[in-house]
Design an enzyme around this catalytic site. Structure first.
Site, PDB file in Angstrom:
ATOM      1  N   ASN A 288       0.835  -1.210   0.000  1.00  0.00           N
ATOM      2  CA  ASN A 288       0.000   0.000   0.000  1.00  0.00           C
ATOM      3  C   ASN A 288       0.868   1.259   0.000  1.00  0.00           C
ATOM      4  O   ASN A 288       0.541   2.239  -0.675  1.00  0.00           O
ATOM      5  CB  ASN A 288      -0.957  -0.009   1.189  1.00  0.00           C
ATOM      6  CG  ASN A 288      -2.219  -0.812   0.897  1.00  0.00           C
ATOM      7  OD1 ASN A 288      -3.052  -0.404   0.097  1.00  0.00           O
ATOM      8  ND2 ASN A 288      -2.335  -1.974   1.530  1.00  0.00           N
TER       9      ASN A 288
ATOM     10  N   ASN B 278      -5.941   4.977   8.341  1.00  0.00           N
ATOM     11  CA  ASN B 278      -5.580   3.555   8.215  1.00  0.00           C
ATOM     12  C   ASN B 278      -6.380   2.946   7.075  1.00  0.00           C
ATOM     13  O   ASN B 278      -7.467   3.423   6.738  1.00  0.00           O
ATOM     14  CB  ASN B 278      -5.945   2.844   9.529  1.00  0.00           C
ATOM     15  CG  ASN B 278      -5.687   1.347   9.475  1.00  0.00           C
ATOM     16  OD1 ASN B 278      -4.624   0.898   9.019  1.00  0.00           O
ATOM     17  ND2 ASN B 278      -6.639   0.551   9.935  1.00  0.00           N
TER      18      ASN B 278
ATOM     19  N   HIS C  16      -8.089  -0.735   6.373  1.00  0.00           N
ATOM     20  CA  HIS C  16      -8.420  -1.983   7.070  1.00  0.00           C
ATOM     21  C   HIS C  16      -9.049  -2.950   6.070  1.00  0.00           C
ATOM     22  O   HIS C  16      -9.914  -2.545   5.285  1.00  0.00           O
ATOM     23  CB  HIS C  16      -9.391  -1.689   8.217  1.00  0.00           C
ATOM     24  CG  HIS C  16      -9.798  -2.916   8.960  1.00  0.00           C
ATOM     25  ND1 HIS C  16      -8.980  -3.520   9.881  1.00  0.00           N
ATOM     26  CD2 HIS C  16     -10.911  -3.677   8.884  1.00  0.00           C
ATOM     27  CE1 HIS C  16      -9.589  -4.608  10.351  1.00  0.00           C
ATOM     28  NE2 HIS C  16     -10.754  -4.719   9.760  1.00  0.00           N
TER      29      HIS C  16
ATOM     30  N   THR D  72      -9.016   6.510  15.483  1.00  0.00           N
ATOM     31  CA  THR D  72      -9.374   7.047  16.789  1.00  0.00           C
ATOM     32  C   THR D  72      -8.975   6.004  17.834  1.00  0.00           C
ATOM     33  O   THR D  72      -8.543   4.897  17.479  1.00  0.00           O
ATOM     34  CB  THR D  72     -10.893   7.309  16.887  1.00  0.00           C
ATOM     35  OG1 THR D  72     -11.573   6.059  16.742  1.00  0.00           O
ATOM     36  CG2 THR D  72     -11.363   8.287  15.813  1.00  0.00           C
TER      37      THR D  72
ATOM     38  N   LEU E  22     -10.581   1.152  18.377  1.00  0.00           N
ATOM     39  CA  LEU E  22      -9.931   0.379  17.308  1.00  0.00           C
ATOM     40  C   LEU E  22     -10.866   0.086  16.129  1.00  0.00           C
ATOM     41  O   LEU E  22     -11.940  -0.486  16.313  1.00  0.00           O
ATOM     42  CB  LEU E  22      -9.426  -0.943  17.898  1.00  0.00           C
ATOM     43  CG  LEU E  22      -8.590  -1.822  16.980  1.00  0.00           C
ATOM     44  CD1 LEU E  22      -7.235  -1.205  16.704  1.00  0.00           C
ATOM     45  CD2 LEU E  22      -8.420  -3.208  17.569  1.00  0.00           C
TER      46      LEU E  22
HETATM   47  N1  NHR Z   1      -4.758   2.087  16.839  1.00  0.00           N
HETATM   48  C1  NHR Z   1      -5.871   2.690  17.255  1.00  0.00           C
HETATM   49  N2  NHR Z   1      -5.846   3.299  18.439  1.00  0.00           N
HETATM   50  N3  NHR Z   1      -7.025   2.703  16.542  1.00  0.00           N
HETATM   51  C2  NHR Z   1      -7.067   2.083  15.350  1.00  0.00           C
HETATM   52  O1  NHR Z   1      -8.202   2.113  14.664  1.00  0.00           O
HETATM   53  C3  NHR Z   1      -5.916   1.394  14.875  1.00  0.00           C
HETATM   54  C4  NHR Z   1      -4.754   1.429  15.663  1.00  0.00           C
HETATM   55  C5  NHR Z   1      -3.582   0.776  15.232  1.00  0.00           C
HETATM   56  C6  NHR Z   1      -3.586   0.038  14.077  1.00  0.00           C
HETATM   57  C7  NHR Z   1      -4.756  -0.938  12.109  1.00  0.00           C
HETATM   58  C8  NHR Z   1      -5.643  -2.160  12.446  1.00  0.00           C
HETATM   59  C9  NHR Z   1      -6.175  -2.850  11.196  1.00  0.00           C
HETATM   60  O2  NHR Z   1      -6.349  -2.212  10.151  1.00  0.00           O
HETATM   61  C10 NHR Z   1      -4.749  -0.030  13.297  1.00  0.00           C
HETATM   62  C11 NHR Z   1      -5.906   0.662  13.673  1.00  0.00           C
HETATM   63  C12 NHR Z   1      -3.233  -4.203  14.523  1.00  0.00           C
HETATM   64  C13 NHR Z   1      -4.085  -4.823  15.428  1.00  0.00           C
HETATM   65  C14 NHR Z   1      -3.543  -5.731  16.501  1.00  0.00           C
HETATM   66  O3  NHR Z   1      -4.300  -6.457  17.129  1.00  0.00           O
HETATM   67  C15 NHR Z   1      -5.439  -4.558  15.343  1.00  0.00           C
HETATM   68  C16 NHR Z   1      -5.922  -3.693  14.382  1.00  0.00           C
HETATM   69  C17 NHR Z   1      -5.054  -3.084  13.477  1.00  0.00           C
HETATM   70  C18 NHR Z   1      -3.713  -3.345  13.548  1.00  0.00           C
HETATM   71  N4  NHR Z   1      -2.213  -5.692  16.781  1.00  0.00           N
HETATM   72  C19 NHR Z   1      -1.523  -6.487  17.798  1.00  0.00           C
HETATM   73  C20 NHR Z   1      -1.133  -5.611  19.003  1.00  0.00           C
HETATM   74  O4  NHR Z   1      -0.995  -6.202  20.076  1.00  0.00           O
HETATM   75  C21 NHR Z   1      -0.249  -7.080  17.255  1.00  0.00           C
HETATM   76  C22 NHR Z   1      -0.497  -7.999  16.092  1.00  0.00           C
HETATM   77  C23 NHR Z   1       0.786  -8.371  15.330  1.00  0.00           C
HETATM   78  O5  NHR Z   1       1.872  -7.849  15.623  1.00  0.00           O
HETATM   79  O6  NHR Z   1       0.655  -9.170  14.387  1.00  0.00           O
HETATM   80  O7  NHR Z   1      -0.895  -4.391  18.850  1.00  0.00           O
HETATM   81  O8  NHR Z   1      -6.498  -4.056  11.284  1.00  0.00           O
HETATM   82  C1  GAR Z   2      -3.241  -4.929   3.756  1.00  0.00           C
HETATM   83  O1  GAR Z   2      -4.158  -5.848   3.237  1.00  0.00           O
HETATM   84  C2  GAR Z   2      -3.888  -4.096   4.833  1.00  0.00           C
HETATM   85  O2  GAR Z   2      -5.236  -3.806   4.593  1.00  0.00           O
HETATM   86  C3  GAR Z   2      -3.775  -5.018   6.006  1.00  0.00           C
HETATM   87  O3  GAR Z   2      -2.538  -5.681   5.878  1.00  0.00           O
HETATM   88  C4  GAR Z   2      -2.130  -5.654   4.522  1.00  0.00           C
HETATM   89  C5  GAR Z   2      -0.833  -4.910   4.440  1.00  0.00           C
HETATM   90  O4  GAR Z   2      -0.272  -5.068   3.171  1.00  0.00           O
HETATM   91  N1  GAR Z   2      -3.792  -4.284   7.223  1.00  0.00           N
HETATM   92  C6  GAR Z   2      -4.048  -4.864   8.382  1.00  0.00           C
HETATM   93  O5  GAR Z   2      -4.383  -6.039   8.467  1.00  0.00           O
HETATM   94  C7  GAR Z   2      -3.878  -3.968   9.554  1.00  0.00           C
HETATM   95  N2  GAR Z   2      -4.134  -4.731  10.725  1.00  0.00           N
HETATM   96  P1  GAR Z   2       0.917  -4.134   2.691  1.00  0.00           P
HETATM   97  O6  GAR Z   2       1.982  -4.152   3.780  1.00  0.00           O
HETATM   98  O7  GAR Z   2       1.406  -4.824   1.451  1.00  0.00           O
HETATM   99  O8  GAR Z   2       0.366  -2.768   2.445  1.00  0.00           O
END
Ligand code: NHR
Ligand code: GAR
Length: 212
Positions: free
Chosen positions: A14, A103, A105, A137, A140
């Site tokens: 991305n 972000n 998602h 925000t 999550l």
């Molecule tokens: N932070 C906040 N406060 N709010 C959001 O909406 C966020 C954020 C940080 C990241 C991306 C999100 C996604 O698109 C994002 C949105 C990681 C996790 C997670 O569980 C959840 C959602 C997203 C990204 N992370 C674990 C943790 O303990 C680690 C997982 C790993 O390392 O593989 O932080 O999905």
């Molecule tokens: C993308 O599909 C994105 O939407 C997702 O991970 C991939 C990252 O690909 N994001 C998450 O799952 C955040 N939790 P990229 O590193 O090739 O952009």
């Protein structure tokens, strides 16, 4: 010209799509929480400043986020873009960047927040799935929605085939959303609602499976 800072944790496709969109803005830096993130090599090759702030080297999420925020602030960003960034951010961090932190998602939010979205969509038998660009925000995956893209889910899809179909849409909507935000065509108003000046149309729909 606006300054954009991109945060990654992995391959960074991305990030690459945003760089290659050649927006009239500066990609001021790419920052990863993992030294082995594949996307860092791409950024270095393009001459984009990179940094690694490892979450493992900080005892708490607050400590990590404080150092990360300081590294981001050095680049005076107008927009901070999470592109496959995998660390949940603390309320203090999110507040510091309020209104300029976005972000992408891999689901049609508010369905399938969190992880393993494609697996769960297949298990539920939904016929449409997709991706969402949203403001970040403290709640999550529940920030104000900027743009969404939908794809059909096929009977024989696996999480990998579905992820690949959605990734193509991600690469189209994320650069577009970044462009809209930087140009002011799309913005967040004082009540926290996303407003658009002319990017909307009532055309276009997706029906899955297609009608006969
Ligand atoms: N932070 C906040 N406060 N709010 C959001 O909406 C966020 C954020 C940080 C990241 C991306 C999100 C996604 O698109 C994002 C949105 C990681 C996790 C997670 O569980 C959840 C959602 C997203 C990204 N992370 C674990 C943790 O303990 C680690 C997982 C790993 O390392 O593989 O932080 O999905
Ligand atoms: C993308 O599909 C994105 O939407 C997702 O991970 C991939 C990252 O690909 N994001 C998450 O799952 C955040 N939790 P990229 O590193 O090739 O952009």
């Amino acid at each position: 010209m606006k300054n954009i800072v991109i945060l990654i944790s992995g391959r960074g496709s991305n990030m690459q799509a945003i760089v290659e969109a050649n927006l009239p803005h500066r990609i001021a830096a790419v920052i990863s929480n993992r030294a082995d993130a594949g996307g860092l090599e791409y950024a270095v090759a393009r001459g984009i400043p990179t940094a690694v702030v490892s979450h493992r080297e900080h005892p708490t999420r607050e400590a990590f986020d404080t150092v990360l925020a300081a590294e981001i602030d050095r680049h005076r960003p107008d927009l901070v873009v999470l592109a496959g960034f995998m660390r949940i951010l603390t309320p203090g961090f999110v507040e510091h960047f309020a209104g300029r932190l976005i972000n992408i998602h891999p689901s049609l939010l508010p369905s399938y927040t969190g992880l393993h979205t494609h697996q769960r969509a297949i298990e539920d038998g939904v016929k449409l799935h997709g991706c969402t660009v949203h403001f970040v925000t403290a709640d999550l995956d529940h920030g104000p929605i900027i743009a969404q893209g939908a794809v059909p889910v096929l009977c024989d899809d696996t999480p990998d085939t579905l992820a690949a179909r959605i990734l193509k849409i991600e690469h189209r909507i994320y650069p577009q959303a970044v462009g809209w935000l930087c140009s002011g065509q799309v913005s967040l108003n004082a009540s926290g609602k996303v407003v658009s000046k002319g990017a909307e149309t009532s055309d276009g729909f997706v029906i899955s499976p297609v009608l006969e």
